[in-house]
Design a protein around this motif. Structure first.
Motif, PDB file in Angstrom:
ATOM      1  N   LEU A  80       3.376  -4.434  -0.137  1.00 11.30           N
ATOM      2  CA  LEU A  80       2.301  -3.955  -1.008  1.00 11.30           C
ATOM      3  C   LEU A  80       1.949  -2.496  -0.696  1.00 11.30           C
ATOM      4  N   ARG A  81       1.436  -1.802  -1.690  1.00 10.68           N
ATOM      5  CA  ARG A  81       0.841  -0.470  -1.483  1.00 10.68           C
ATOM      6  C   ARG A  81      -0.616  -0.734  -1.108  1.00 10.68           C
ATOM      7  N   THR A  82      -1.125  -0.047  -0.105  1.00  9.94           N
ATOM      8  CA  THR A  82      -2.390  -0.483   0.486  1.00  9.94           C
ATOM      9  C   THR A  82      -3.476   0.591   0.479  1.00  9.94           C
ATOM     10  N   VAL A  83      -4.716   0.132   0.263  1.00  3.74           N
ATOM     11  CA  VAL A  83      -5.893   0.995   0.348  1.00  3.74           C
ATOM     12  C   VAL A  83      -6.906   0.333   1.273  1.00  3.74           C
ATOM     13  N   ASP A 132       5.185  -7.699  -8.570  1.00  3.86           N
ATOM     14  CA  ASP A 132       6.124  -7.067  -7.651  1.00  3.86           C
ATOM     15  C   ASP A 132       5.275  -6.300  -6.638  1.00  3.86           C
ATOM     16  N   PRO A 133       5.326  -6.676  -5.346  1.00  3.89           N
ATOM     17  CA  PRO A 133       4.432  -6.011  -4.374  1.00  3.89           C
ATOM     18  C   PRO A 133       4.603  -4.498  -4.337  1.00  3.89           C
ATOM     19  N   ARG A 134       5.815  -4.012  -4.618  1.00  2.01           N
ATOM     20  CA  ARG A 134       6.055  -2.556  -4.557  1.00  2.01           C
ATOM     21  C   ARG A 134       5.332  -1.825  -5.689  1.00  2.01           C
ATOM     22  N   ARG A 135       4.926  -2.576  -6.734  1.00  2.00           N
ATOM     23  CA  ARG A 135       4.209  -1.975  -7.859  1.00  2.00           C
ATOM     24  C   ARG A 135       2.761  -2.475  -7.920  1.00  2.00           C
ATOM     25  N   THR A 136       2.280  -2.940  -6.741  1.00  2.00           N
ATOM     26  CA  THR A 136       0.932  -3.512  -6.678  1.00  2.00           C
ATOM     27  C   THR A 136       0.127  -2.833  -5.577  1.00  2.00           C
ATOM     28  N   LEU A 137      -1.098  -2.457  -5.920  1.00  2.00           N
ATOM     29  CA  LEU A 137      -2.003  -1.826  -4.971  1.00  2.00           C
ATOM     30  C   LEU A 137      -2.940  -2.900  -4.429  1.00  2.00           C
ATOM     31  N   PHE A 138      -3.104  -2.941  -3.119  1.00  2.00           N
ATOM     32  CA  PHE A 138      -3.908  -3.975  -2.468  1.00  2.00           C
ATOM     33  C   PHE A 138      -5.065  -3.312  -1.732  1.00  2.00           C
TER      34      PHE A 138
END
Ligand SMILES: [Mg+2]
Length: 242
Positions: free
Chosen positions: A195-198, A173-179
């Motif tokens: 996605l959550r992003t860094v 689930d992109p909302r629960r995934t850090l990229f």
């Protein structure tokens, strides 16, 4: 408190190791040599074309094939990565220690081919730290069957279709995934897909990045929510910045 994250997608090149090892410059030089030697591009134009193809198509192989050059992916990757001095990439014991404390799924998501990805991870000493590698071959399963170079487009980050394939293969689930990625365009595309992003390797956050870290090691201080579930489970193996 339960973690709001299930998984981390890690880019590889210039994300898991610094951009200044010399590898990035060597790759760029090899791409320019490929344009000159295999595509007949004049030497003076090669650096400009390399940048243009990267910005327009996400990569030079993608651009060259879209423009009708009949280049086999294995020939391109062999030329560009084949002669690299992989010994310039040093084992990263600190990163290995950090990865082992992360209580989430960990997946590599790179535009590189599997041979290059495997060699880099081995040099870093991280070959057993990830659940799977999503790479060039994963995003382009039909490319090897194409009869014309521009029949099947090459899919790479930052294409939305390429990222959708990765999300599907990773089953997240992109909302629960850090990229994590060092490329601002990749981060923007990932953010657009939820996605959550860094952003990695920069000192200033781009608009679409939720976090920025100068090196992947700085996750410990900057994205502490990664370790939240471990804390809530009473797991002592949390990173506290030490
Ligand atoms: Mg990268």
């Amino acid at each position: 408190m339960a973690s709001s994250l299930d998984c981390i997608l890690f880019d590889l090149d210039d994300t898991l190791y610094p951009f200044n090892t010399g590898i990035a410059d060597a790759v760029n030089k090899n791409i320019e040599d490929f344009l000159i030697q295999k595509c007949g591009i004049p030497e003076i134009k090669a650096p400009i074309l390399r940048k243009e193809l990267f910005e327009t198509y996400g990569g030079n192989l993608a651009g060259l094939r879209a423009l009708g050059h009949d280049i086999h992916p294995d020939d391109y990757h062999g030329f560009v990565h084949g002669k690299l001095a992989y010994e310039w990439i040093k084992p990263d014991f600190k990163l290995r220690q950090i990865l082992f404390t992360i209580p989430l799924r960990k997946i590599i998501y790179t535009n590189s081919d599997i041979k290059h990805a495997t060699k880099v991870l081995a040099r870093l000493g991280l070959e057993d730290c990830f659940e799977k590698i999503i790479c060039f071959e994963t995003m382009n399963p039909n490319l090897f069957k194409a009869t014309r170079s521009n029949e099947v487009p090459v899919l790479l980050k930052p294409s939305m279709d390429a990222i959708r394939i990765a999300l599907d293969v990773a089953n997240v689930d992109p909302r629960r995934t850090l990229f994590l990625d060092d490329n601002v365009s990749n981060i923007a595309a990932g953010k657009a897909l939820g996605l959550r992003t860094v952003l990695v390797g920069k000192s200033v956050k781009s608009t679409e990045a939720d976090y920025v870290v100068e090196t992947v090691h700085d996750l410990v201080q900057t994205v502490s929510e990664i370790w939240v579930s471990a804390e809530s489970n009473g797991d002592n193996e949390t990173m506290n910045g030490s």
